[in-house]
Design an enzyme around this catalytic site. Structure first.
Site, PDB file in Angstrom:
ATOM      1  N   CYS A   6     -34.798  75.811 -38.142  1.00  0.00           N
ATOM      2  CA  CYS A   6     -34.166  76.752 -37.220  1.00  0.00           C
ATOM      3  C   CYS A   6     -34.137  76.245 -35.779  1.00  0.00           C
ATOM      4  O   CYS A   6     -33.361  76.735 -34.961  1.00  0.00           O
ATOM      5  CB  CYS A   6     -34.864  78.103 -37.298  1.00  0.00           C
ATOM      6  N   HIS A  47     -33.304  82.392 -31.177  1.00  0.00           N
ATOM      7  CA  HIS A  47     -33.050  82.235 -32.609  1.00  0.00           C
ATOM      8  C   HIS A  47     -33.101  83.623 -33.253  1.00  0.00           C
ATOM      9  O   HIS A  47     -33.942  84.452 -32.902  1.00  0.00           O
ATOM     10  CB  HIS A  47     -34.108  81.320 -33.222  1.00  0.00           C
ATOM     11  N   ASN A 107     -30.540  85.457 -40.612  1.00  0.00           N
ATOM     12  CA  ASN A 107     -31.057  84.201 -40.067  1.00  0.00           C
ATOM     13  C   ASN A 107     -30.204  83.034 -40.586  1.00  0.00           C
ATOM     14  O   ASN A 107     -30.251  82.712 -41.768  1.00  0.00           O
ATOM     15  CB  ASN A 107     -32.525  84.054 -40.514  1.00  0.00           C
TER      16      ASN A 107
END
Ligand code: COA
Length: 331
Positions: free
Chosen positions: A117, A258, A288
């Site tokens: 990520c 994020h 996500n």
């Protein structure tokens, strides 16, 4: 403290999201879960899922084309392609090369960066160093993820969290405009690699029937531990990056974090002393998307007019590795 002068500027960003929207209610028809459970613990309402045949390289190329069009950059002008992904289309060659072929960037060299990520921020840092060293003029940083291909659809504690998508940025060596990457802070801690990983199927334990049957080639996550580390690391990274930029929270126009979980985002914002109206959120719509979350967020924020000339944007990310980082951008 003298404010650092950016060495590299962002000419434009772009994004590509597959059309298919999968809501929490859709998932509840396929597994033991509910919209209420997912929404209250994560803030996620829906995610995009790419169909068979639409691969990571296609998602990445879609985002890159939009960024290049906005930046008015031709494929032949790109010197380097850094593609950030946790879902490479093949173990060999790099998805960056397959994306390069789709884009026709025949004068570039291309490689993958794997930092989960945090990938986009890592990729931006790598491209910044390359351009700042005078090795090229234009870099394409792409973050593309087909998370639906690596999550375990029988593990309700992870599969509801992720989605597919891609974002990209075109970077150019700065020409004294004052715009660009002002500061960055990147870290990793491999001692915690087991908290979020695909346990088998790589060189350490090549794919076998047993691995497939146990689904050990798919994403495994210790959710609670990841959560705690994410909050701590993202908060620390914001502090370091702002300090390096010679800025305080009051100077930040927008935080683009994020997008893993609204509770992690809220805790990071609180620690960074930023009200939620200065925080960009799209986790509700996309879940996500790993490395793609930050560039998709930057692109949407820009389009919505939440970022303008002179804006200071703080971005921060966290992921498997563990990896984390923050970057201060001036638009
Ligand atoms: N639907 C319904 N119930 C679910 C579920 C789902 N999708 N997933 C798990 N559950 C159940 C569990 O089985 C457990 O049941 P039990 O108590 O009977 O055993 C219960 O819900 C609580 O699970 P728990 O894991 O303790 O919940 P939590 O409050 O820690 O929330 C996460 C789970 C995954 C939402 C949370 O840990 C998290 O967000 N972690 C960070 C994950 C992340 O963002 N990672 C990526 C970082 S880049």
């Amino acid at each position: 403290m003298k404010k650092p002068e950016p060495l590299v500027e962002i000419l434009a960003t772009g994004r590509y999201l597959p059309d298919q929207v999968v809501t929490n209610d859709d998932l509840a028809q396929r597994m033991e879960t509910s919209d209420e459970w997912i929404r209250t613990r994560t803030g996620i309402r829906a995610r995009r899922i790419a169909p068979d045949g639409v691969n990571t390289a296609h998602l990445g190329a879609g985002a890159a084309r939009k960024a290049m069009e906005k930046a008015d950059v031709e494929p032949g002008e790109v010197d380097v392609i850094v593609l950030c992904t946790s879902t490479p289309d093949h173990w060999m060659p790099a998805t960056a090369c397959e994306t390069q072929a789709l884009l026709g960037c025949t004068n570039a060299w291309a490689f993958d960066v794997m930092a989960a990520c945090s990938g986009f921020l890592y990729g931006m840092s790598v491209a910044e160093g390359y351009l700042a060293a005078g090795r090229g003029e234009i870099a394409l940083v792409i973050a593309a993820e087909k998370m639906s291909s690596i999550i375990n659809w029988n593990d309700r504690s992870t599969c509801v969290l992720f989605g597919d998508g891609a974002g990209a940025a075109v970077l150019r060596r700065a020409n004294g405009s004052g715009r660009g990457i002002v500061a960055s802070h990147m870290r990793s801690d491999g001692r915690l690699s087991n908290l979020l990983c695909r346990p088998a199927g790589g060189a350490a334990e090549p794919i076998s029937q047993g691995i497939l049957e146990q689904a050990r080639h798919l994403v495994h996550m210790e959710g609670r531990e990841v959560f705690k580390n994410a909050v701590r690391s993202m908060a620390e990274a914001c502090d370091f990056a702002l300090q390096q930029a010679g800025l305080t929270a009051g100077d930040v126009d927008l935080l683009v974090p994020h997008q893993a979980n609204i509770r992690i985002i809220e805790a990071t914002a609180k620690y960074a002393n930023l009200p939620m109206d200065k925080v960009f959120v799209n986790v509700d719509r996309y879940g996500n998307m790993s490395s793609a979350s930050v560039p998709v967020g930057l692109d949407e924020a820009d389009e919505q007019g939440r970022i303008g000339a002179g804006s200071h944007v703080l971005t921060v990310a966290f992921g498997a590795g563990l990896t984390w980082g923050a970057m201060v951008l001036r638009y």
